[in-house]
Structure formats: C-alpha cells, structure tokens
Write an enzyme that holds these catalytic residues in place. Sequence first.
Site, PDB file in Angstrom:
ATOM      1  CB  SER A 219     101.853 109.846  73.890  1.00 41.84           C
ATOM      2  OG  SER A 219     101.990 108.812  72.931  1.00 41.84           O
ATOM      3  CE1 TYR A 232     106.999 109.459  75.457  1.00 42.90           C
ATOM      4  CE2 TYR A 232     105.293 108.385  74.171  1.00 42.90           C
ATOM      5  CZ  TYR A 232     105.969 109.527  74.546  1.00 42.90           C
ATOM      6  OH  TYR A 232     105.598 110.737  74.008  1.00 42.90           O
TER       7      TYR A 232
END
Length: 406
Positions: A219, A232
């Site tokens: 990501s 995250y």
Amino acid sequence: MERWPWPSGGAWLLVAARALLQLLRADLRLGRPLLAALALLAALDWLCQRLLPPPAALAVLAAAGWIALSRLARPPRLPVATRAVLITGCDSGFGKETAKKLDSMGFTVLATVLELNSPGALELRASCSPRLKLLQMDLTKPADISRVLEFTKAYTASMGLWGLVNNAGYNEVVADVELSPVAMFRTCMEVNFFGVLELTKGLLPLLRHSRGRIVTVGSPAGDMPYPCLAAYGTSKAAVVLLMDTFSCELIPWGVKVSVIQPGCFKTGSVINVDQWEQRKELLLANLPRELLQAYGKDYIEHLHRQFLHSLSMALADLSPVVDAITDALLAARPRRRYYPGRGLRLMYFIHYYLPESLRRRFLQAFFISHRLPRALQPGQPDPISAQDTAQDPHPSPPGSSPVVAR
C-alpha cells in the site's frame, strides 16, 4: 550550414514498412500511450530535421524510438501450462478477481478465504473451474496456516507451486495514533506482516524448487505518512521491507519477488460503509475519557466523514491491479514494484522530491484534512492547566507559599 538530403519517396516507404514491422513484432497496446508516443516521435523528427545533421538526428530518433517501444511493448510472458498459484484473501476484492482471472487462464488456483460459505467463496465455487480449490485460513491462527501449508505441499507435489500471492490485508481503525488502541496495531501486524512471513517461509521450499514468484500487495500508506492510517501503514511498510529482503536473498535460487502498490480501489472492505460506521462507534465507546475530552467527538466524526469521502472517490475497476499481479507472475522479467491506480505517479513524485510541508498538505488535501482538536480551539481552557487543576483538587491560594515538611 549545408544539410544532408533526407530520404524521400520510395525510401520513406521502406522506412515506414520497417517501422510497421517493428511495431507488429513489439506487440504494442493500441491506446492513448501509443498515440501520444507516436505524436512525440513525429514532433521530434520535425525538430531533428531542422536542428541536427542527419547522422545525429537518426541517432536521436533511433534512441527515442527504442525507448518508446521498450516502455510500451508487452513484455514477453511465460506459458501458463500447469502452473499452480496460491492466493490469500479471496473473499472479495483483488484476491477474488485475481483468482477468477488466473483460473480462466488455465492456472491451478488455491484460493484462501476466511469462511468457506462467504459470498465471495460461493461466487468462486460457482464461476470457476474444478481446478480452483478453496481453503479456509485465518492468518492470525498458526493452525490454519499449518493446515494450508500441508495441503499445498501434498496437492502440488506433482506439478509444483509456481507462485504465492500475498493479498490478504486488514485494517480496523482510522484515527490519530494517540486515539488508536495498541491492540489494533498488533492485529494489523499479525495479519499484514507476521501471517505473511509465516506463510511465505513455509512455502519457500516449493518456490525455490520451481524458481517461482512471490507477489505481495502492499500500500502507498506504507511508503508515506497517510493521516489516520498509522496502524495499517506501519504493517504494510514492514511487509514491503521484508519482501525487499526476500528479493535480495532469493536471487541465487531464481525466485523473483514483486510488490504491488495499488491506489484506492472499491474492494469489499472499502465499500462496506456500515462496517466503518460500527468501527467508529466502537472507537468512541472505548476511548479514554481524557482523550475524548481533549480531542472531542466532533473531531473523530470529522475524520470519519473525510475518510468516507475519500473512499467514495475509489476506482470501481479492479483490472489494473489484477493485470499487475498477473504480469508479476508470468512476465519473463517482472518488475520489483507495480503502481496500478490513478494519480500514484504524481503522489510519489511529490513525496520524494518536494519539501515536507508540501507533502503533508498534499496528503491532507488528497485523503484526510484534520481539524483542530477541541482542547486547542479558541475559547477552550488550556489542556495542561486543566489537567493540573484536576490532579490537585486543593490548590494553594494566590500569594501563599507551599508548606514543606522537614
């Protein structure tokens, strides 16, 4: 300055025929990138005719044409044959669509899901060939990982395991680090890092034997400090560094490692607004009273609205990510990084080359723009003074000296 004559008539037809043959051999995608490249080459040709002698102009045009072809041509691909691939997180999103695509291409797909009766699992069972095998696995449970490892080793004993796609990921909280429970950081690390580490290590003997591929979905939040995605993002940063380490260590074994850094797409977790609403309410309910007073409920509600607005801008078409995963599995020379998604090149340019203040403002404008916490808003009491007053219910009167015991 005397200029050499440029080819004309039949000579240009010969040059055009050779160029057309080269284009056909290059297996180019007909689209905007190719048309833009041809337009730029035509403009470059016009400039070269006027500014450079023919030998230098030909050298420049040849180099520009070679660069354009190498960037736009489809890289050579390996045949699918009887290759087997294990994909995690196939309940929805990238994992489910990748499993369907690879199954249609002839791969033997081992697709892991959290629940064998989930809607995504049922869809795969109904739409894919009998080659696709569904496996239940929770990456936070070592027993599940061990069971999948044993099944994969036995099932692929004759054909071998060509690829592992680490797609499964998890995020539960969208909030400032101070507002995010430490348990949420641990959960993200368990799924996004430790689970990936354990599964990849367990499959390495098979992948070394096949000289296969490891593809991991990361990501951009692991590369740059997205607001409110610390839990995250840190887990994704850890797993990408792990993959870079694998990439170096596995070179002698012929195993190639790629990381996919997708933009914002409408996967199952993204479009589930009710789930994010429940998580926000759970965060508010468990927030310590002191933090709730300092930041205020309005602050958290504002973050939540900004987050949902950014999700509404997500891309519905998941094919760029699926195509990137497929290329990483089959390209003769896969890239170490893939960046499918809109605007990612601009984001990374800003992140790497512009000042820190501009990077921060861009991320806030693009994703979540903070508002002032309640304690810092005008008219609110100073939080430090208020805290000291709360800790000392009997302050000394003004002008008096504290009594010191001797």
